[in-house]
Design a protein around this motif. Structure first.
Motif, PDB file in Angstrom:
ATOM      1  N   TYR A  52       0.842  -1.200   0.000  1.00 36.28           N
ATOM      2  CA  TYR A  52       0.000   0.000   0.000  1.00 36.28           C
ATOM      3  C   TYR A  52       0.869   1.238   0.000  1.00 36.28           C
ATOM      4  CZ  TYR A  52      -3.448  -3.368   1.586  1.00 36.28           C
ATOM      5  OH  TYR A  52      -4.266  -4.467   1.678  1.00 36.28           O
ATOM      6  N   GLU A  53       0.268   2.345  -0.416  1.00 35.56           N
ATOM      7  CA  GLU A  53       0.872   3.649  -0.247  1.00 35.56           C
ATOM      8  C   GLU A  53       0.136   4.329   0.900  1.00 35.56           C
ATOM      9  OE1 GLU A  53       1.465   7.869  -2.595  1.00 35.56           O
ATOM     10  OE2 GLU A  53       0.790   6.111  -3.718  1.00 35.56           O
ATOM     11  N   VAL A  54       0.875   4.861   1.869  1.00 40.16           N
ATOM     12  CA  VAL A  54       0.264   5.586   2.975  1.00 40.16           C
ATOM     13  C   VAL A  54      -0.049   6.992   2.451  1.00 40.16           C
ATOM     14  CG1 VAL A  54       0.552   6.449   5.332  1.00 40.16           C
ATOM     15  CG2 VAL A  54       1.608   4.266   4.662  1.00 40.16           C
ATOM     16  N   ILE A  55      -1.350   7.308   2.288  1.00 39.68           N
ATOM     17  CA  ILE A  55      -1.686   8.621   1.724  1.00 39.68           C
ATOM     18  C   ILE A  55      -2.146   9.618   2.786  1.00 39.68           C
ATOM     19  CG2 ILE A  55      -2.068   7.828  -0.624  1.00 39.68           C
ATOM     20  CD1 ILE A  55      -5.021   7.796  -0.119  1.00 39.68           C
ATOM     21  N   LEU A  56      -2.586   9.138   3.930  1.00 36.54           N
ATOM     22  CA  LEU A  56      -2.881   9.998   5.076  1.00 36.54           C
ATOM     23  C   LEU A  56      -2.437   9.263   6.326  1.00 36.54           C
ATOM     24  CD1 LEU A  56      -6.546  11.198   4.351  1.00 36.54           C
ATOM     25  CD2 LEU A  56      -4.501  12.588   4.235  1.00 36.54           C
ATOM     26  N   GLN A  57      -1.881  10.007   7.279  1.00 41.42           N
ATOM     27  CA  GLN A  57      -1.485   9.368   8.541  1.00 41.42           C
ATOM     28  C   GLN A  57      -1.534  10.373   9.675  1.00 41.42           C
ATOM     29  OE1 GLN A  57       2.444   7.776   8.108  1.00 41.42           O
ATOM     30  NE2 GLN A  57       3.446   9.735   8.314  1.00 41.42           N
ATOM     31  N   ASN A  58      -1.720   9.827  10.858  1.00 50.99           N
ATOM     32  CA  ASN A  58      -1.703  10.639  12.065  1.00 50.99           C
ATOM     33  C   ASN A  58      -1.110   9.793  13.171  1.00 50.99           C
ATOM     34  OD1 ASN A  58      -2.617  11.624  14.705  1.00 50.99           O
ATOM     35  ND2 ASN A  58      -3.761  13.124  13.522  1.00 50.99           N
ATOM     36  N   SER A  59      -0.050  10.273  13.774  1.00 51.72           N
ATOM     37  CA  SER A  59       0.589   9.668  14.934  1.00 51.72           C
ATOM     38  C   SER A  59       1.392   8.419  14.560  1.00 51.72           C
ATOM     39  CB  SER A  59      -0.444   9.358  16.016  1.00 51.72           C
ATOM     40  OG  SER A  59       0.174   9.198  17.251  1.00 51.72           O
ATOM     41  N   ARG A 103      -4.119   5.505   9.680  1.00 51.43           N
ATOM     42  CA  ARG A 103      -3.521   5.406   8.347  1.00 51.43           C
ATOM     43  C   ARG A 103      -4.644   5.233   7.318  1.00 51.43           C
ATOM     44  NH1 ARG A 103      -0.015   6.334  11.375  1.00 51.43           N
ATOM     45  NH2 ARG A 103       2.077   5.528  11.512  1.00 51.43           N
ATOM     46  N   LEU A 104      -4.514   5.934   6.171  1.00 51.34           N
ATOM     47  CA  LEU A 104      -5.332   5.639   4.997  1.00 51.34           C
ATOM     48  C   LEU A 104      -4.374   5.039   3.984  1.00 51.34           C
ATOM     49  CD1 LEU A 104      -7.934   5.653   3.333  1.00 51.34           C
ATOM     50  CD2 LEU A 104      -7.378   7.983   2.617  1.00 51.34           C
ATOM     51  N   LEU A 105      -4.641   3.788   3.605  1.00 52.99           N
ATOM     52  CA  LEU A 105      -3.728   3.031   2.748  1.00 52.99           C
ATOM     53  C   LEU A 105      -4.352   2.797   1.376  1.00 52.99           C
ATOM     54  CD1 LEU A 105      -2.689   0.337   5.400  1.00 52.99           C
ATOM     55  CD2 LEU A 105      -1.553   2.517   4.895  1.00 52.99           C
ATOM     56  N   ARG A 106      -3.643   3.237   0.318  1.00 52.22           N
ATOM     57  CA  ARG A 106      -4.075   3.014  -1.064  1.00 52.22           C
ATOM     58  C   ARG A 106      -3.396   1.744  -1.572  1.00 52.22           C
ATOM     59  NH1 ARG A 106      -1.565   7.235  -4.218  1.00 52.22           N
ATOM     60  NH2 ARG A 106      -3.317   8.608  -3.796  1.00 52.22           N
ATOM     61  N   PRO A 107      -4.163   0.803  -2.116  1.00 51.83           N
ATOM     62  CA  PRO A 107      -3.553  -0.449  -2.585  1.00 51.83           C
ATOM     63  C   PRO A 107      -2.655  -0.219  -3.809  1.00 51.83           C
ATOM     64  CG  PRO A 107      -5.839  -0.322  -3.297  1.00 51.83           C
ATOM     65  CD  PRO A 107      -5.593   0.865  -2.402  1.00 51.83           C
ATOM     66  N   LYS A 108      -1.521  -0.905  -3.831  1.00 52.26           N
ATOM     67  CA  LYS A 108      -0.650  -0.837  -5.012  1.00 52.26           C
ATOM     68  C   LYS A 108      -1.189  -1.753  -6.101  1.00 52.26           C
ATOM     69  CE  LYS A 108       3.317   1.088  -3.070  1.00 52.26           C
ATOM     70  NZ  LYS A 108       4.370   1.863  -3.627  1.00 52.26           N
ATOM     71  N   LYS A 109      -1.877  -2.821  -5.688  1.00 49.77           N
ATOM     72  CA  LYS A 109      -2.556  -3.732  -6.621  1.00 49.77           C
ATOM     73  C   LYS A 109      -3.962  -3.945  -6.074  1.00 49.77           C
ATOM     74  CE  LYS A 109       1.461  -6.410  -8.075  1.00 49.77           C
ATOM     75  NZ  LYS A 109       2.133  -7.696  -7.989  1.00 49.77           N
ATOM     76  N   GLY A 110      -4.911  -4.065  -6.959  1.00 52.79           N
ATOM     77  CA  GLY A 110      -6.275  -4.284  -6.507  1.00 52.79           C
ATOM     78  C   GLY A 110      -6.977  -2.979  -6.194  1.00 52.79           C
ATOM     79  N   ASN A 111      -8.129  -3.083  -5.576  1.00 50.85           N
ATOM     80  CA  ASN A 111      -8.980  -1.913  -5.373  1.00 50.85           C
ATOM     81  C   ASN A 111      -9.399  -1.697  -3.928  1.00 50.85           C
ATOM     82  OD1 ASN A 111      -8.826  -2.165  -8.129  1.00 50.85           O
ATOM     83  ND2 ASN A 111     -10.928  -1.577  -8.485  1.00 50.85           N
ATOM     84  N   THR A 112      -8.874  -2.463  -2.985  1.00 51.75           N
ATOM     85  CA  THR A 112      -9.348  -2.356  -1.609  1.00 51.75           C
ATOM     86  C   THR A 112      -8.434  -1.460  -0.774  1.00 51.75           C
ATOM     87  OG1 THR A 112     -10.388  -4.528  -1.766  1.00 51.75           O
ATOM     88  CG2 THR A 112     -10.042  -3.647   0.439  1.00 51.75           C
ATOM     89  N   TYR A 113      -8.951  -0.268  -0.473  1.00 52.29           N
ATOM     90  CA  TYR A 113      -8.283   0.659   0.434  1.00 52.29           C
ATOM     91  C   TYR A 113      -8.444   0.143   1.860  1.00 52.29           C
ATOM     92  CZ  TYR A 113      -7.821   4.433  -3.015  1.00 52.29           C
ATOM     93  OH  TYR A 113      -7.472   5.203  -4.090  1.00 52.29           O
TER      94      TYR A 113
END
Length: 171
Positions: A52-59, A103-113
């Motif tokens: 995944y790519e971490v696109i939003l994070q806190n703490s 964390r908001l995680l964007r999948p590198k493969k597939g469609n499930t965040y």
């Protein structure tokens, strides 16, 4: 920043810190299944895992607590809309007692965040779910049809953090 996770047996996964001492691993358990998670700028060390790519994070994530992962399948043409709506939404989750990390995680493969929150305890998460802030953030409600960009209904998985040193002492 990238996030990586994989599932396996605790006996197999517990060897990872010895093989990769430069990585901070987070071990979690759901029933009999163990999940290991880490964040890095480098390529994944997992032969079979999810990236995944971490696109939003806190703490910063902690080695203890209760983790909730909201798995949200999003259509390709709806990803930008989903991310924009998420970035605009102010959930006030960070101010809730027991909140540890997000964390908001964007999948590198597939469609499930994955929308991942970490709490000091399961009770803290339940208090958040019953709060006015949660109701405001999720005002669509569960009876309403999901947005068109959702490929399927989201599902939630929850985990308890595992302290490897404690499990070493009990084995």
């Amino acid at each position: 920043m990238n996030a990586y996770m994989t599932n396996g047996t605790l006996d197999f996964l517990r060897k990872l810190p010895d093989k990769h001492p430069d990585i901070d691993f987070y071990f979690m358990r759901e029933n009999a299944s163990t999940l290991v998670y880490y964040e890095s700028e480098k390529k994944s060390i997992f032969a079979s895992g999810r990236s995944y790519e971490v696109i939003l994070q806190n703490s910063t994530l902690k080695d203890n607590g209760f983790v909730v992962m909201n798995n949200i399948p999003v259509a390709d043409d709806g990803k930008a809309t989903f991310e924009d709506k998420f970035k605009q939404r102010r959930q006030n989750v960070e101010s809730m007692p027991g909140f540890q990390a997000f964390r908001l995680l964007r999948p590198k493969k597939g469609n499930t965040y994955i929308v991942m929150t970490q709490w000091a305890s399961e009770a803290d998460f339940e208090n958040w779910k019953n709060s006015d802030q949660f109701k405001q953030a999720h005002k669509e409600g569960s009876n309403v049809k999901p947005p068109a960009y959702f490929l399927d209904r989201p599902f939630v998985t929850s985990y308890r953090m595992i302290d490897l040193e404690e499990t070493d002492q009990t084995n």
